[in-house]
Design a protein around this motif. Structure first.
Motif, PDB file in Angstrom:
ATOM      1  N   LEU A 175       0.842  -1.197   0.000  1.00  0.00           N
ATOM      2  CA  LEU A 175       0.000   0.000   0.000  1.00  0.00           C
ATOM      3  C   LEU A 175       0.874   1.242   0.000  1.00  0.00           C
ATOM      4  O   LEU A 175       1.821   1.338   0.785  1.00  0.00           O
ATOM      5  N   VAL A 176       0.561   2.186  -0.891  1.00  0.00           N
ATOM      6  CA  VAL A 176       1.236   3.480  -0.920  1.00  0.00           C
ATOM      7  C   VAL A 176       0.150   4.537  -0.750  1.00  0.00           C
ATOM      8  O   VAL A 176      -0.571   4.850  -1.694  1.00  0.00           O
ATOM      9  N   PRO A 177      -0.005   5.075   0.470  1.00  0.00           N
ATOM     10  CA  PRO A 177      -1.020   6.103   0.675  1.00  0.00           C
ATOM     11  C   PRO A 177      -0.571   7.446   0.105  1.00  0.00           C
ATOM     12  O   PRO A 177       0.606   7.807   0.203  1.00  0.00           O
ATOM     13  N   THR A 178      -1.508   8.167  -0.500  1.00  0.00           N
ATOM     14  CA  THR A 178      -1.220   9.509  -0.986  1.00  0.00           C
ATOM     15  C   THR A 178      -2.168  10.474  -0.295  1.00  0.00           C
ATOM     16  O   THR A 178      -3.365  10.218  -0.183  1.00  0.00           O
ATOM     17  N   LEU A 179      -1.590  11.556   0.162  1.00  0.00           N
ATOM     18  CA  LEU A 179      -2.356  12.550   0.909  1.00  0.00           C
ATOM     19  C   LEU A 179      -2.278  13.919   0.241  1.00  0.00           C
ATOM     20  O   LEU A 179      -2.637  14.917   0.839  1.00  0.00           O
ATOM     21  N   GLY A 180      -1.751  13.940  -0.986  1.00  0.00           N
ATOM     22  CA  GLY A 180      -1.575  15.215  -1.665  1.00  0.00           C
ATOM     23  C   GLY A 180      -0.393  16.004  -1.131  1.00  0.00           C
ATOM     24  O   GLY A 180      -0.384  17.220  -1.143  1.00  0.00           O
ATOM     25  N   ARG A 181       0.626  15.293  -0.667  1.00  0.00           N
ATOM     26  CA  ARG A 181       1.802  15.938  -0.078  1.00  0.00           C
ATOM     27  C   ARG A 181       3.021  15.748  -0.980  1.00  0.00           C
ATOM     28  O   ARG A 181       3.048  14.861  -1.828  1.00  0.00           O
ATOM     29  N   PRO A 182       4.032  16.570  -0.761  1.00  0.00           N
ATOM     30  CA  PRO A 182       5.263  16.414  -1.550  1.00  0.00           C
ATOM     31  C   PRO A 182       5.941  15.070  -1.288  1.00  0.00           C
ATOM     32  O   PRO A 182       5.741  14.452  -0.253  1.00  0.00           O
ATOM     33  N   VAL A 184       3.358  -1.298   3.989  1.00  0.00           N
ATOM     34  CA  VAL A 184       2.970   0.075   3.661  1.00  0.00           C
ATOM     35  C   VAL A 184       4.238   0.874   3.388  1.00  0.00           C
ATOM     36  O   VAL A 184       5.218   0.760   4.137  1.00  0.00           O
ATOM     37  N   VAL A 185       4.226   1.652   2.315  1.00  0.00           N
ATOM     38  CA  VAL A 185       5.341   2.555   1.999  1.00  0.00           C
ATOM     39  C   VAL A 185       4.753   3.946   1.866  1.00  0.00           C
ATOM     40  O   VAL A 185       3.809   4.157   1.100  1.00  0.00           O
ATOM     41  N   MET A 186       5.287   4.898   2.625  1.00  0.00           N
ATOM     42  CA  MET A 186       4.750   6.254   2.548  1.00  0.00           C
ATOM     43  C   MET A 186       5.823   7.309   2.725  1.00  0.00           C
ATOM     44  O   MET A 186       6.886   7.043   3.289  1.00  0.00           O
ATOM     45  N   ALA A 187       5.529   8.489   2.209  1.00  0.00           N
ATOM     46  CA  ALA A 187       6.429   9.626   2.363  1.00  0.00           C
ATOM     47  C   ALA A 187       6.278  10.167   3.776  1.00  0.00           C
ATOM     48  O   ALA A 187       5.175  10.239   4.313  1.00  0.00           O
ATOM     49  N   GLY A 188       7.401  10.548   4.361  1.00  0.00           N
ATOM     50  CA  GLY A 188       7.367  11.132   5.692  1.00  0.00           C
ATOM     51  C   GLY A 188       7.164  12.627   5.619  1.00  0.00           C
ATOM     52  O   GLY A 188       7.105  13.224   4.541  1.00  0.00           O
ATOM     53  N   ASP A 189       7.059  13.233   6.770  1.00  0.00           N
ATOM     54  CA  ASP A 189       6.893  14.672   6.862  1.00  0.00           C
ATOM     55  C   ASP A 189       8.278  15.303   6.915  1.00  0.00           C
ATOM     56  O   ASP A 189       8.955  15.217   7.925  1.00  0.00           O
ATOM     57  N   ALA A 197       7.942   7.755  -2.741  1.00  0.00           N
ATOM     58  CA  ALA A 197       7.401   6.571  -2.067  1.00  0.00           C
ATOM     59  C   ALA A 197       6.891   5.559  -3.093  1.00  0.00           C
ATOM     60  O   ALA A 197       7.143   4.359  -2.973  1.00  0.00           O
ATOM     61  N   LEU A 198       6.186   6.044  -4.114  1.00  0.00           N
ATOM     62  CA  LEU A 198       5.687   5.143  -5.149  1.00  0.00           C
ATOM     63  C   LEU A 198       6.838   4.528  -5.936  1.00  0.00           C
ATOM     64  O   LEU A 198       6.843   3.325  -6.195  1.00  0.00           O
ATOM     65  N   SER A 199       7.837   5.323  -6.290  1.00  0.00           N
ATOM     66  CA  SER A 199       9.014   4.794  -6.994  1.00  0.00           C
ATOM     67  C   SER A 199       9.717   3.721  -6.167  1.00  0.00           C
ATOM     68  O   SER A 199      10.092   2.668  -6.680  1.00  0.00           O
ATOM     69  N   TYR A 200       9.889   4.010  -4.889  1.00  0.00           N
ATOM     70  CA  TYR A 200      10.540   3.064  -3.990  1.00  0.00           C
ATOM     71  C   TYR A 200       9.767   1.747  -3.951  1.00  0.00           C
ATOM     72  O   TYR A 200      10.348   0.660  -4.041  1.00  0.00           O
ATOM     73  N   SER A 259       3.636   9.575 -14.008  1.00  0.00           N
ATOM     74  CA  SER A 259       4.940  10.238 -13.948  1.00  0.00           C
ATOM     75  C   SER A 259       6.025   9.338 -13.369  1.00  0.00           C
ATOM     76  O   SER A 259       7.202   9.533 -13.647  1.00  0.00           O
ATOM     77  N   VAL A 260       5.640   8.355 -12.581  1.00  0.00           N
ATOM     78  CA  VAL A 260       6.616   7.516 -11.880  1.00  0.00           C
ATOM     79  C   VAL A 260       6.805   6.157 -12.535  1.00  0.00           C
ATOM     80  O   VAL A 260       7.926   5.688 -12.701  1.00  0.00           O
TER      81      VAL A 260
END
Length: 144
Positions: free
Chosen positions: A8-15, A107-112, A20-23, A72-73
């Motif tokens: 799962l790669v959650p997207t929250l509309g953040r940079p 789960v793979v996600m971008a951090g803050d 995260a998706l590429s990873y 894009s990814v």
């Protein structure tokens, strides 16, 4: 670690969600990926974009953004193993729930990446990634 079947790669509309998706695509080449678009309800203290729009417009825009992110990814051969799902709710609640209910293995996600000072962090609360890590029973990779 055994390679997961469902990621799962959650997207929250953040940079940095592209990273995260590429990873996830590169690290788990045989896994089925779900790009989970989380749309924060308008009655939440902070909406993801800060601009309050009608629900239908927000979900349409969120899906379009996820599709653009995927295009894009991912190379065209990889897009067939990625599906896009939309959920509405607070990310710290819906991501762990979706993970457990959908048989997600990782789960793979971008951090803050904004390094908020202590006062602002206390005012806003913990970042979403920390909340997801604490509430999810499966492994979570957070890319900082």
């Amino acid at each position: 670690m055994i390679d997961p079947d469902r990621v799962l790669v959650p997207t929250l509309g953040r940079p940095h969600e592209d990273e995260a998706l590429s990873y996830a695509l590169e690290t788990f080449p045989d896994a089925e990926l779900t790009l989970l678009v989380v749309v924060t309800p308008l009655d939440a203290p902070l909406s993801e974009g800060g601009v309050l729009e009608r629900d239908e417009q927000r979900t349409t825009q969120a899906r379009a953004s996820a599709e653009e992110l995927l295009e894009s990814v991912a190379d065209p051969d990889a897009t067939d193993r990625v599906r896009i799902e939309l959920v509405e709710g607070r990310p710290g609640t819906v991501v762990p729930r979706y993970t457990s209910e959908s048989g997600i293995d990782h789960v793979v996600m971008a951090g803050d990446r904004t390094r908020l000072n202590g006062f602002i962090r206390r005012f806003l609360g913990r970042d979403i990634a920390t909340t997801v890590v604490e509430r999810t029973a499966k492994p979570v990779t957070v890319l900082e």
